[in-house]
Design an enzyme around this catalytic site. Structure first.
Site, short mmCIF file in Angstrom:
data_model
loop_
_atom_site.label_atom_id
_atom_site.label_comp_id
_atom_site.label_asym_id
_atom_site.label_seq_id
_atom_site.Cartn_x
_atom_site.Cartn_y
_atom_site.Cartn_z
CD GLU A 74 -2.57 -1.46 2.56
OE1 GLU A 74 -3.66 -2.04 2.56
OE2 GLU A 74 -2.00 -1.11 3.61
N GLY A 119 -11.78 -5.28 3.09
CA GLY A 119 -12.62 -6.41 2.66
C GLY A 119 -14.08 -6.00 2.66
CG MET A 166 -7.31 -5.75 9.99
SD MET A 166 -6.20 -7.17 9.77
CE MET A 166 -5.67 -7.48 11.44
CD GLU A 167 -4.32 -1.58 9.27
OE1 GLU A 167 -5.09 -1.27 8.32
OE2 GLU A 167 -3.91 -2.73 9.46
CG ASP A 198 -10.64 -9.17 0.94
OD1 ASP A 198 -9.68 -8.37 1.05
OD2 ASP A 198 -11.41 -9.43 1.87
N1 ADE Z 1 -7.99 -5.72 4.60
C1 ADE Z 1 -8.25 -6.21 3.36
N2 ADE Z 1 -9.17 -7.18 3.40
C2 ADE Z 1 -9.51 -7.35 4.70
C3 ADE Z 1 -10.39 -8.21 5.39
N3 ADE Z 1 -11.11 -9.11 4.74
N4 ADE Z 1 -10.48 -8.09 6.74
C4 ADE Z 1 -9.73 -7.17 7.40
N5 ADE Z 1 -8.87 -6.35 6.80
C5 ADE Z 1 -8.76 -6.43 5.46
#
Ligand code: ADE
Length: 226
Positions: free
Chosen positions: A11, A77, A168-169, A192
């Site tokens: 990234e 995601g 996650m951040e 995703d």
């Molecule tokens: N970053 C990219 N895809 C993710 C997912 N499925 N869960 C958490 N962080 C992500």
């Protein structure tokens, strides 16, 4: 100065490719790149993965640089079946979906919410319109899990029906920015679709593409910033 945060090397690299006069620095073990993006001075930081890393590094960023606005880029995601890989997600708000003190506090102890800066959010929308890329605006769910397990997704969406994507951040970054009153926005591209099967494989396939798309839109956003 405009600050940009990404969690993973792919990234960060996608944005570094768009920057000029790049100067790398390490402060307290955290990597920063000062440089020019769209004729503006920016600092890019590699936060590392997870809310703890994000909160620690964002605090260091704000203590070391005079930051006027902050953008969190990268991948996420998708949590909705109408979303497609590479779609952009713009934060209206962020919830720490794994924060839970409900055993003590009842319903009010579920999730910790932060509101993104309204004008940065609007500018992101404008830029996505101009660039004609599909985008979604709303709640981003942040937690210390790569979201893939159907049980986790069901529980997450039960608690936060409006969550558009998981990452996650942003929860850590948003908490620190809110504390220090720094306007921020999260601008992520979907690597995703977590509600579809095998999203961990999809992530591997699309992480580079999604990183590039998020970086490309960040460039347009910085161009549009006054
Ligand atoms: N970053 C990219 N895809 C993710 C997912 N499925 N869960 C958490 N962080 C992500």
């Amino acid at each position: 100065m405009i600050a940009i945060i990404a969690a993973m090397r792919a990234e960060v690299d996608a944005l570094l490719a768009l920057m000029k006069n790049v100067h790398e620095q390490t402060k307290d073990g955290i990597l920063f790149w000062e440089g020019i993006l769209a004729d503006k001075s920016v600092v890019l930081m590699l936060s590392g993965v997870g809310k703890g890393n994000a909160a620690l590094s964002t605090t260091l960023l704000l203590k070391n640089y005079d930051v006027s606005q902050l953008v969190n880029i990268g991948t996420a995601g998708g949590l909705k079946s109408n979303e497609e890989v590479l779609d952009l997600v713009i934060s209206a708000c962020i919830v720490q979906h794994d924060f839970d003190t409900s055993a003590l506090d009842g319903e009010s102890g579920i999730g910790l919410h932060f509101v993104a800066d309204a004008s940065l959010k609007s500018l992101c929308e404008k830029v996505c319109e101009q660039q004609q890329v599909p985008y979604h605006v709303g709640m981003i769910a942040s937690g210390d899990q790569f979201v893939s397990d159907p049980m986790l997704i069901t529980s997450l969406l039960n608690k936060f029906q409006n969550a558009l994507c998981a990452e996650m951040e942003a929860g850590g970054i948003a908490q620190v920015c809110t504390h220090f009153q720094i306007p921020f926005v999260v601008l992520r591209s979907l690597s995703d679709i977590a509600v579809k099967d095998d999203n961990h494989l999809e992530f591997m396939t699309y992480v580079q593409y999604a990183s590039k798309r998020s970086a490309a839109l960040c460039l347009e956003l910085v161009k549009a910033l006054r």
